[in-house]
Scaffold this motif. Structure first.
Motif, PDB file in Angstrom:
ATOM      1  N   GLU A  77      12.781   0.054  -7.133  1.00  0.00           N
ATOM      2  CA  GLU A  77      11.858   1.142  -6.803  1.00  0.00           C
ATOM      3  C   GLU A  77      12.536   1.984  -5.727  1.00  0.00           C
ATOM      4  O   GLU A  77      12.900   1.477  -4.666  1.00  0.00           O
ATOM      5  N   ILE A  78      12.718   3.271  -5.996  1.00  0.00           N
ATOM      6  CA  ILE A  78      13.501   4.136  -5.113  1.00  0.00           C
ATOM      7  C   ILE A  78      12.670   5.348  -4.723  1.00  0.00           C
ATOM      8  O   ILE A  78      12.075   6.016  -5.577  1.00  0.00           O
ATOM      9  N   LEU A  79      12.615   5.611  -3.419  1.00  0.00           N
ATOM     10  CA  LEU A  79      11.927   6.803  -2.904  1.00  0.00           C
ATOM     11  C   LEU A  79      12.889   7.980  -2.929  1.00  0.00           C
ATOM     12  O   LEU A  79      14.060   7.843  -2.549  1.00  0.00           O
ATOM     13  N   LYS A  80      12.396   9.121  -3.351  1.00  0.00           N
ATOM     14  CA  LYS A  80      13.248  10.313  -3.471  1.00  0.00           C
ATOM     15  C   LYS A  80      12.650  11.468  -2.689  1.00  0.00           C
ATOM     16  O   LYS A  80      11.475  11.792  -2.824  1.00  0.00           O
ATOM     17  N   VAL A 100       7.449  13.620  -1.139  1.00  0.00           N
ATOM     18  CA  VAL A 100       8.265  12.517  -1.642  1.00  0.00           C
ATOM     19  C   VAL A 100       7.586  11.851  -2.830  1.00  0.00           C
ATOM     20  O   VAL A 100       6.357  11.859  -2.963  1.00  0.00           O
ATOM     21  N   ILE A 101       8.407  11.266  -3.700  1.00  0.00           N
ATOM     22  CA  ILE A 101       7.919  10.567  -4.884  1.00  0.00           C
ATOM     23  C   ILE A 101       8.676   9.259  -5.022  1.00  0.00           C
ATOM     24  O   ILE A 101       9.706   9.046  -4.378  1.00  0.00           O
ATOM     25  N   SER A 102       8.173   8.388  -5.878  1.00  0.00           N
ATOM     26  CA  SER A 102       8.803   7.096  -6.134  1.00  0.00           C
ATOM     27  C   SER A 102       9.277   7.054  -7.576  1.00  0.00           C
ATOM     28  O   SER A 102       8.556   7.472  -8.487  1.00  0.00           O
ATOM     29  N   GLU A 103      10.490   6.538  -7.771  1.00  0.00           N
ATOM     30  CA  GLU A 103      11.072   6.418  -9.107  1.00  0.00           C
ATOM     31  C   GLU A 103      11.419   4.962  -9.378  1.00  0.00           C
ATOM     32  O   GLU A 103      11.880   4.251  -8.479  1.00  0.00           O
ATOM     33  N   THR A 104      11.220   4.525 -10.625  1.00  0.00           N
ATOM     34  CA  THR A 104      11.555   3.166 -11.041  1.00  0.00           C
ATOM     35  C   THR A 104      12.816   3.208 -11.906  1.00  0.00           C
ATOM     36  O   THR A 104      12.867   3.931 -12.903  1.00  0.00           O
ATOM     37  N   TRP A 105      13.828   2.427 -11.496  1.00  0.00           N
ATOM     38  CA  TRP A 105      15.109   2.362 -12.215  1.00  0.00           C
ATOM     39  C   TRP A 105      15.333   0.922 -12.673  1.00  0.00           C
ATOM     40  O   TRP A 105      15.184  -0.011 -11.897  1.00  0.00           O
ATOM     41  N   ILE A 106      15.713   0.766 -13.957  1.00  0.00           N
ATOM     42  CA  ILE A 106      15.941  -0.575 -14.499  1.00  0.00           C
ATOM     43  C   ILE A 106      17.330  -1.062 -14.113  1.00  0.00           C
ATOM     44  O   ILE A 106      18.154  -0.308 -13.573  1.00  0.00           O
ATOM     45  N   LYS A 107      17.595  -2.307 -14.395  1.00  0.00           N
ATOM     46  CA  LYS A 107      18.866  -2.934 -14.044  1.00  0.00           C
ATOM     47  C   LYS A 107      20.035  -2.240 -14.743  1.00  0.00           C
ATOM     48  O   LYS A 107      19.920  -1.752 -15.865  1.00  0.00           O
ATOM     49  N   GLU A 153       0.833  -1.208   0.000  1.00  0.00           N
ATOM     50  CA  GLU A 153       0.000   0.000   0.000  1.00  0.00           C
ATOM     51  C   GLU A 153       0.864   1.254   0.000  1.00  0.00           C
ATOM     52  O   GLU A 153       0.548   2.245  -0.662  1.00  0.00           O
ATOM     53  N   PHE A 154       1.982   1.189   0.715  1.00  0.00           N
ATOM     54  CA  PHE A 154       2.936   2.310   0.745  1.00  0.00           C
ATOM     55  C   PHE A 154       3.497   2.584  -0.648  1.00  0.00           C
ATOM     56  O   PHE A 154       3.601   3.742  -1.080  1.00  0.00           O
ATOM     57  N   LEU A 155       3.838   1.526  -1.390  1.00  0.00           N
ATOM     58  CA  LEU A 155       4.345   1.694  -2.754  1.00  0.00           C
ATOM     59  C   LEU A 155       3.284   2.287  -3.679  1.00  0.00           C
ATOM     60  O   LEU A 155       3.587   3.152  -4.518  1.00  0.00           O
ATOM     61  N   ASN A 156       2.043   1.831  -3.515  1.00  0.00           N
ATOM     62  CA  ASN A 156       0.967   2.354  -4.368  1.00  0.00           C
ATOM     63  C   ASN A 156       0.721   3.839  -4.099  1.00  0.00           C
ATOM     64  O   ASN A 156       0.418   4.605  -5.026  1.00  0.00           O
ATOM     65  N   ILE A 157       0.846   4.256  -2.851  1.00  0.00           N
ATOM     66  CA  ILE A 157       0.667   5.676  -2.522  1.00  0.00           C
ATOM     67  C   ILE A 157       1.759   6.518  -3.158  1.00  0.00           C
ATOM     68  O   ILE A 157       1.503   7.599  -3.700  1.00  0.00           O
ATOM     69  N   LEU A 158       3.004   6.014  -3.123  1.00  0.00           N
ATOM     70  CA  LEU A 158       4.125   6.784  -3.664  1.00  0.00           C
ATOM     71  C   LEU A 158       4.044   6.930  -5.180  1.00  0.00           C
ATOM     72  O   LEU A 158       4.652   7.845  -5.745  1.00  0.00           O
ATOM     73  N   LYS A 159       3.318   6.028  -5.825  1.00  0.00           N
ATOM     74  CA  LYS A 159       3.178   6.141  -7.282  1.00  0.00           C
ATOM     75  C   LYS A 159       2.214   7.255  -7.674  1.00  0.00           C
ATOM     76  O   LYS A 159       2.184   7.670  -8.834  1.00  0.00           O
ATOM     77  N   LYS A 160       1.407   7.708  -6.719  1.00  0.00           N
ATOM     78  CA  LYS A 160       0.522   8.848  -6.986  1.00  0.00           C
ATOM     79  C   LYS A 160       1.298  10.151  -6.868  1.00  0.00           C
ATOM     80  O   LYS A 160       2.281  10.235  -6.125  1.00  0.00           O
ATOM     81  N   LEU A 161       0.847  11.157  -7.580  1.00  0.00           N
ATOM     82  CA  LEU A 161       1.410  12.489  -7.377  1.00  0.00           C
ATOM     83  C   LEU A 161       0.985  13.009  -6.000  1.00  0.00           C
ATOM     84  O   LEU A 161      -0.126  12.724  -5.545  1.00  0.00           O
ATOM     85  N   PRO A 162       1.852  13.756  -5.321  1.00  0.00           N
ATOM     86  CA  PRO A 162       1.510  14.214  -3.961  1.00  0.00           C
ATOM     87  C   PRO A 162       0.190  14.970  -3.874  1.00  0.00           C
ATOM     88  O   PRO A 162      -0.492  14.884  -2.855  1.00  0.00           O
ATOM     89  N   VAL A 163      -0.187  15.700  -4.933  1.00  0.00           N
ATOM     90  CA  VAL A 163      -1.429  16.491  -4.876  1.00  0.00           C
ATOM     91  C   VAL A 163      -2.675  15.623  -4.895  1.00  0.00           C
ATOM     92  O   VAL A 163      -3.758  16.070  -4.510  1.00  0.00           O
ATOM     93  N   TYR A 164      -2.548  14.357  -5.331  1.00  0.00           N
ATOM     94  CA  TYR A 164      -3.694  13.466  -5.406  1.00  0.00           C
ATOM     95  C   TYR A 164      -3.797  12.544  -4.188  1.00  0.00           C
ATOM     96  O   TYR A 164      -4.697  11.707  -4.136  1.00  0.00           O
TER      97      TYR A 164
END
Length: 486
Positions: A285-288, A182-189, A136-147
């Motif tokens: 998946e990295i939190l920034k 805070v936002i979440s970013e996805t980085w590939i291998k 649930e924490f990951l799903n929240i971070l995928k949203k924009l903070p305003v939403y």
């Protein structure tokens, strides 16, 4: 016609004319037994021998006495059922203790947490954050903070509070504000993540920290260079024309796993490369936490603090008529400080090292006086004592004249309780422009400079007399007067 035969005659007539059948016979209703009477005891009571005798004999008197004694026994009394002792309180206490144990995060000063992080292990208690909660924490971070909703913001803030690497760098209030950015970013291998623009927290996957190495470019079969991608290392500008290259390569030992932290909110060239950047070993998946948001937060805090200082200095009696521009000069060089109770800010006969503007709390003012103390063998000794003369309260200042004119204080200032004040160091006061300094000399006055020696002596005598009359005893056997001086 007899009265008793009238109903029978009517029924016979109805049957003969209209063939109306007679009504069915009905039984008498059964009596309801009372729940409060013991009928067995009542039956025994009614059949006491001699109770129904018509003669006034001794047998009837005995039966009457027996009836009166046994009469209360026919009434049933309900048993009083005491409420059961509930074990709910004990269960709640045990549940609270268990929840408290689960809530206790790993403290930042616990070296084991940092050792686990350095070895690539988790830095927080995994039992506190379940898999469902983490997803649930990951799903929240995928949203924009305003939403995000208020409940989602609170959940992000609560989880960030359990990461020692964040709580050691940010206060709880700062973390609450930044958790909404805070936002979440996805980085590939095999991606290189440079933490120049914020603080990063690894949520899923694994990465390796980059370290600096030097290798010669003229070596034949350089195993390091041929085995790495050319895009994964950088060349120093000073070494471009040299035969030695400065490379940043992924470390084999410095592994970053879940909840690992890299990057910085402050940045700077002095930051070590192993703390600044990583190379991902898998999709991550990295939190920034953006450094720009942290800078905005600091600016907002400074703006709010300066507004408090401006309001505080303007309300002090010496600065009520000052122009706003001159007050802003004092605001820019002042800073808030807290002092514990009983702290000596300045002693009598010394020049103070700062100007103070009291925001909360109060300070006690004392003056020195020479007193006499009785000694054995009819001798006296002169000692200096502190005499309480008054208070410095909120929205009052002190120390201006002492610094600008280098005049020693004539009193001692001690904090009465915890005091918060805006402080300007003496070197900053001396660096003010001449107009501001002259304005301060004209408007400010020495702290309790109106007191004379006679005032101090008079106050000292009053305090001694009050102490002498303080201890007065009276008992019930007789009046005993006992004077004691402290």
């Amino acid at each position: 016609m007899p009265v008793d035969s009238l109903p029978n005659t009517i029924l016979a007539h109805m049957l003969a004319i209209n063939n109306v059948p007679p009504p069915p016979l009905r039984s008498l209703p059964r009596l309801r037994l009372s729940k409060t009477i013991n009928y067995g005891q009542l039956n025994a009571l009614c059949h006491i021998r001699g109770l129904k005798s018509d003669q006034h004999s001794s047998l009837r008197l005995e039966a009457h006495d027996a009836f009166i004694k046994q009469y209360p026994q026919i009434f049933l009394r309900e048993k009083t059922v005491l409420p059961k002792v509930s074990h709910q309180v004990d269960k709640r206490k045990s549940a609270l203790k268990l929840a408290e144990k689960k809530r206790q995060p790993v403290m930042p000063h616990n070296i084991s947490a940092y050792l686990r992080e350095a070895r690539g292990g988790p830095s927080i208690d995994e039992e506190e954050i379940t898999e469902e909660k983490f997803q649930e924490f990951l799903n929240i971070l995928k949203k924009l903070p305003v939403y995000r909703t208020t409940q989602e913001h609170n959940m992000v803030w609560k989880i960030l509070q359990s990461i020692p690497g964040l709580t050691s760098q940010l206060s709880n209030e700062d973390l609450k504000i930044l958790s909404k950015k805070v936002i979440s970013e996805t980085w590939i291998k095999s991606s290189t993540v440079i933490g120049d623009d914020g603080l990063y927290v690894l949520l899923t996957g694994q990465a390796r920290r980059r370290v600096k190495v030097f290798r010669s470019l003229i070596e034949e079969n350089d195993s390091i260079i041929t085995s790495l991608y050319r895009d994964s290392f950088l060349f120093d500008a000073e070494l471009q024309d040299s035969t030695v290259a400065q490379l940043y390569v992924p470390s084999k030992k410095l592994i970053v796993k879940k909840w690992g932290i890299f990057g910085s909110l402050k940045g700077g060239p002095e930051m070590d490369e192993s703390d600044r950047s990583v190379v991902t070993d898998s999709d991550c998946e990295i939190l920034k936490i953006p450094a720009k948001e942290y800078e905005k937060l600091k600016l907002e805090k400074v703006k709010h603090e300066n507004a408090q200082k401006l309001k505080l200095i303007r309300k002090c009696p010496f600065y009520e008529t000052w122009p706003t521009l001159s007050i802003w000069e004092l605001v820019s060089i002042s800073k808030f400080k807290n002092f514990p109770p009983g702290h000596v800010l300045v002693e009598s006969g010394t020049v103070i090292s700062f100007v103070g503007y009291i925001n909360s709390g109060y300070c006690n003012i004392y003056r020195n006086v020479v007193g006499l103390v009785d000694l054995p063998i009819n001798k006296v000794k002169k000692i200096k004592k502190l005499v309480y003369m008054g208070k410095l309260k909120e929205k009052e200042s002190f120390g201006e004249i002492s610094i600008l004119l280098q005049a020693p204080f004539t009193c001692t200032i001690i904090t009465g309780r915890e005091v918060e004040m805006a402080v300007i160091e003496d070197k900053d006061i001396q660096a003010l422009d001449p107009v501001t300094k002259e304005l301060m000399i004209q408007t400010a006055k020495p702290t309790f400079g109106h007191l004379t020696e006679e005032d101090v002596k008079s106050e000292y005598i009053k305090s001694v007399q009050a102490k002498e009359w303080k201890y007065f005893k009276v008992n019930f056997k007789g009046i005993i007067i006992d004077f004691k001086s402290s």
